[in-house]
Design a protein around this motif. Structure first.
Motif, PDB file in Angstrom:
ATOM      1  N   GLY A 119      -3.418  -5.123  13.939  1.00 62.94           N
ATOM      2  CA  GLY A 119      -2.977  -5.765  12.711  1.00 62.94           C
ATOM      3  C   GLY A 119      -1.778  -6.645  12.981  1.00 62.94           C
ATOM      4  N   LYS A 120      -1.151  -7.106  11.912  1.00 63.20           N
ATOM      5  CA  LYS A 120       0.058  -7.913  12.012  1.00 63.20           C
ATOM      6  C   LYS A 120       1.272  -7.196  11.395  1.00 63.20           C
ATOM      7  N   ALA A 121       1.017  -6.267  10.479  1.00 60.48           N
ATOM      8  CA  ALA A 121       2.101  -5.494   9.863  1.00 60.48           C
ATOM      9  C   ALA A 121       1.560  -4.096   9.584  1.00 60.48           C
ATOM     10  N   ARG A 175      -0.582   8.934   9.617  1.00 60.21           N
ATOM     11  CA  ARG A 175      -1.373   8.112   8.709  1.00 60.21           C
ATOM     12  C   ARG A 175      -1.015   6.650   8.947  1.00 60.21           C
ATOM     13  N   VAL A 176      -2.025   5.797   9.043  1.00 60.33           N
ATOM     14  CA  VAL A 176      -1.808   4.381   9.312  1.00 60.33           C
ATOM     15  C   VAL A 176      -1.879   3.593   8.004  1.00 60.33           C
ATOM     16  N   ALA A 181       0.865  -1.171   0.000  1.00 60.48           N
ATOM     17  CA  ALA A 181       0.000   0.000   0.000  1.00 60.48           C
ATOM     18  C   ALA A 181       0.905   1.224   0.000  1.00 60.48           C
ATOM     19  N   GLU A 182       0.551   2.172  -0.856  1.00 59.90           N
ATOM     20  CA  GLU A 182       1.366   3.381  -1.023  1.00 59.90           C
ATOM     21  C   GLU A 182       2.807   2.969  -1.332  1.00 59.90           C
ATOM     22  N   LEU A 216      10.092  -0.121   2.841  1.00 57.17           N
ATOM     23  CA  LEU A 216       9.610   1.190   2.422  1.00 57.17           C
ATOM     24  C   LEU A 216      10.517   1.720   1.325  1.00 57.17           C
ATOM     25  N   ASP A 217       9.922   2.339   0.328  1.00 57.03           N
ATOM     26  CA  ASP A 217      10.664   2.727  -0.867  1.00 57.03           C
ATOM     27  C   ASP A 217      11.778   3.726  -0.605  1.00 57.03           C
TER      28      ASP A 217
END
Length: 707
Positions: A688-690, A701-702, A504-505, A533-534
């Protein structure tokens, strides 16, 4: 010499020579050589240099797609075609593939000097004289090498006929030998070739030979070859477009031989040379591919073995996988038995031959490489030039069937790039690399695969580089993963489970797991979780379960250009002007080991090894990120609990960038089965898990990647 009768009638040899001259005009020697001299001058000079060496029977194997390269020149007498000057039987196999003959023809086209084609003629006729074709076979006549040799002979024969370089008697002798070799491959073919690059290299060669020589050859072999090639591709190409053998190099070998077949069929079409209906059905795809459709295509999309154009579409999905699995500089990864190899020539041929080839033109660059120009001639060069580059729309490439996952921050040479591997063994070219991680940052390689070095049976480095410890994985008591016991065999190999993938994103997440038993029969399970993460952040969790007391080692194999700077809280690793930190540094050991980026070549490179003792279960985290970022572990609380949970349950890391923005990465490693399911991190409720918390001046922002 062998007699050369022809039991089948057909067009006389003069008509074949006429087709050869039409092919020459279509190919356009003058245009092609001018293009190569203008845009590939260094490569052209190297061709002439090696052709001059060949005049003295001196051989080197350094072509881009040589399966077993050898940069050391060896001069041989050629009393026999079966002697190895360096003790490696692969050297003999390379010799008998006759790829080197193309250099002699190319040197002739570039210089006009027939001394090169006279030597070419000598090599072919000398080989025919000294190597009778038998069912038993020899080191000079293995079926895979026969396929490659016949592919070279059948295409070069047309060029030799076009310029009247060989007599009718020589041509008939060569055609007769090709006929014998085609029949020999047919007679010696065994079932397992259907699932091997060996099979495709044989059937495509036969199909190419029959394009031009069908009137001199029996019909039964060509019908079989087309049917078998179709079966081979239907079996070997997985649903995600990757080749089942789990080797990037042999994926390309199958692709390249199919491309050679398609290129010859295109030439036949251009000069109006009739081909059989099986060939037409394999090439004439009914699918409409545009640049936009191809740029958005998913793994494996478009290939249907029973649909018209199945050969063209097989080339498409195989090429697409090569593009998406290459590193930011369009280098092939050293996956299993593979070298680090520039794939831009593969992309150039895809751009020239496939409708909707804009993404391949983007990867290939402004001009066509020399090898592609020689293969495709003026029509292919013009086709390549007409294609407009298009950037692929997909940056992530999740291959469900093969267990390979690729993350890419963008399509540039400065991209962050991640390769994850957790799939089946594949063929004997496979390595014990379950849950392997390779990573690049700002285009520079940091974590890599160690390569293959050699196929020589009995060489300890061959076995070592296939072991789990040669990959970026964790190993329990030196046993988990698998145990190779020879160049091509394993004593045991443990089993992978289905991967999990989400994004996501600019955040990407994967889980990879495999299980097996130790030598004493104790079962184990190893799961790797990786959050990427990018902007240069990798969080990896290793979760190992195995009853009893054990030692666990996690390996980080670094590129040979990387320098290591140990520290108390973290290690720094540098590749030129790009630096990453590895946190925590606890239990990390630094040493050097051997990697091999190309067959027959090795070099020393740094290795980091994290050593831990475990009792029944061990969960560890490693944070790798841009060295300019600040990294801290942070507590995670279960709702209504005063004390933070153990990092074995949930681990969270803050990563703060120089501009003040911050990311919090949270991974859960245990199921919540008692108490509240809600957790608190930095005062925020999370579930959540991640999860990634992205902090800015405007708030948080989640990004939830697994629930």
């Amino acid at each position: 010499m062998h007699p050369c009768p022809f039991s089948k009638g057909g067009i006389p040899l003069k008509d074949l020579r006429t087709y050869a001259k039409l092919l020459k005009n279509c190919y356009d020697y003058s245009f092609t050589s001018r293009y190569i001299l203008e845009y590939c001058k260094e490569e052209a000079d190297e061709v002439i240099r090696q052709a001059d060496m060949l005049l003295n029977n001196t051989f080197v194997y350094m072509d881009r797609w040589d399966m077993e390269p050898c940069a050391t020149p060896y001069t041989i007498s050629l009393d026999t075609w079966e002697d190895s000057p360096n003790g490696d039987p692969e050297w003999v196999f390379m010799l008998n593939r006759h790829d080197f003959l193309n250099k002699l023809w190319q040197a002739y086209v570039l210089t006009g000097n027939r001394v090169y084609t006279e030597k070419l003629r000598f090599f072919i006729l000398d080989w025919i004289e000294k190597n009778p074709i038998t069912l038993q076979g020899t080191d000079a006549t293995r079926t895979i090498d026969t396929g490659i040799r016949c592919m070279n002979w059948s295409t070069l024969l047309l060029h030799l006929l076009a310029d009247d370089i060989i007599s009718d008697a020589d041509a008939r002798l060569i055609i007769h030998s090709l006929r014998e070799q085609y029949n020999n491959m047919y007679s010696r073919y065994i079932g397992k070739y259907a699932l091997s690059n060996w099979g495709a290299l044989q059937t495509t060669a036969i199909c190419v030979g029959y394009i031009w020589l069908a009137d001199f050859l029996p019909d039964n072999v060509i019908r079989w070859a087309w049917d078998e090639l179709k079966l081979q591709l239907s079996l070997q190409i997985l649903g995600d477009g990757s080749h089942w053998e789990q080797s990037a190099m042999y994926h390309v070998e199958v692709l390249n031989t199919c491309v050679k077949l398609l290129a010859q069929l295109r030439f036949a079409n251009l000069i109006e040379k009739p081909v059989n209906i099986m060939a037409s059905n394999a090439v004439d795809s009914k699918s409409a591919w545009t640049d936009a459709r191809e740029a958005a295509a998913k793994p494996g999309e478009g290939f249907h073995p029973d649909a018209p154009g199945w050969l063209t579409e097989a080339i498409r999905v195989l090429s697409r996988h090569v593009l998406h699995s290459s590193d930011p500089s369009f280098q092939q990864l050293a996956q299993c038995d593979s070298d680090v190899t520039d794939v831009r020539d593969v992309m150039a041929r895809a751009a020239a031959l496939l409708p909707g080839g804009g993404i391949y033109r983007y990867a290939a660059g402004e001009t066509m490489d020399m090898d592609s120009a020689w293969l495709l001639g003026r029509p292919g060069i013009h086709s390549f030039q007409r294609v407009t580059p298009a950037i692929p729309q997909l940056c992530s490439w999740n291959c469900d069937d093969s267990g390979n996952i690729f993350f890419r921050s963008e399509w540039s040479r400065d991209a962050a790039f991640t390769w994850l591997k957790n799939g089946t063994l594949g063929s004997s070219h496979g390595h014990a690399d379950q849950t392997h991680l390779s990573m690049y940052y700002k285009g520079k390689p940091f974590l890599i695969d160690s390569g293959r070095y050699t196929y020589l049976e009995g060489d300890p480095l061959r076995v070592l580089l296939k072991k789990p410890c040669a990959h970026n994985v964790c190993v329990i008591d030196g046993q988990s993963g698998g145990e190779p016991d020879g160049s091509w065999s394993y004593h045991r190999y443990d089993e992978t489970l289905k991967n999990y993938f989400a994004e996501a994103e600019n955040a990407h997440y994967a889980e990879m797991a495999f299980h097996g038993t130790l030598l004493n029969g104790t079962p184990y399970l190893i799961k790797r979780k990786i959050l990427v993460l990018d902007d240069g952040i990798w969080l990896s969790t290793q979760d190992a379960v195995c009853q009893g007391t054990h030692q666990v080692k996690e390996y980080f194999h670094l590129d040979s250009n990387v320098c290591v700077e140990p520290g108390k809280e973290h290690y720094l690793i540098h590749n030129e002007d790009v630096s990453l930190s590895i946190t925590p540094s606890e239990n990390l050991q630094f040493r050097f080991g051997v990697i091999s980026k190309r067959y027959n070549e090795k070099q020393y490179a740094p290795i980091l090894v994290k050593v831990n003792q475990m009792q029944d279960r061990l969960t560890t985290q490693t944070m790798i990120c841009d060295a300019k970022y600040k990294v801290n572990s942070v507590p995670v609380y279960q709702l209504r609990k005063e004390d933070p949970v153990s990092s074995d349950v949930a681990a969270a890391w803050d990563v703060e960038k120089p501009d003040g923005t911050k990311k919090t990465l949270i991974l859960w490693n245990r199921e919540t089965y008692r108490g509240d399911k809600l957790y608190i991190c930095h005062g925020r409720s999370v579930y959540g898990k991640a999860i990634v918390l992205s902090w800015t001046e405007d708030g948080c922002r989640v990004i939830r990647l697994k629930t």
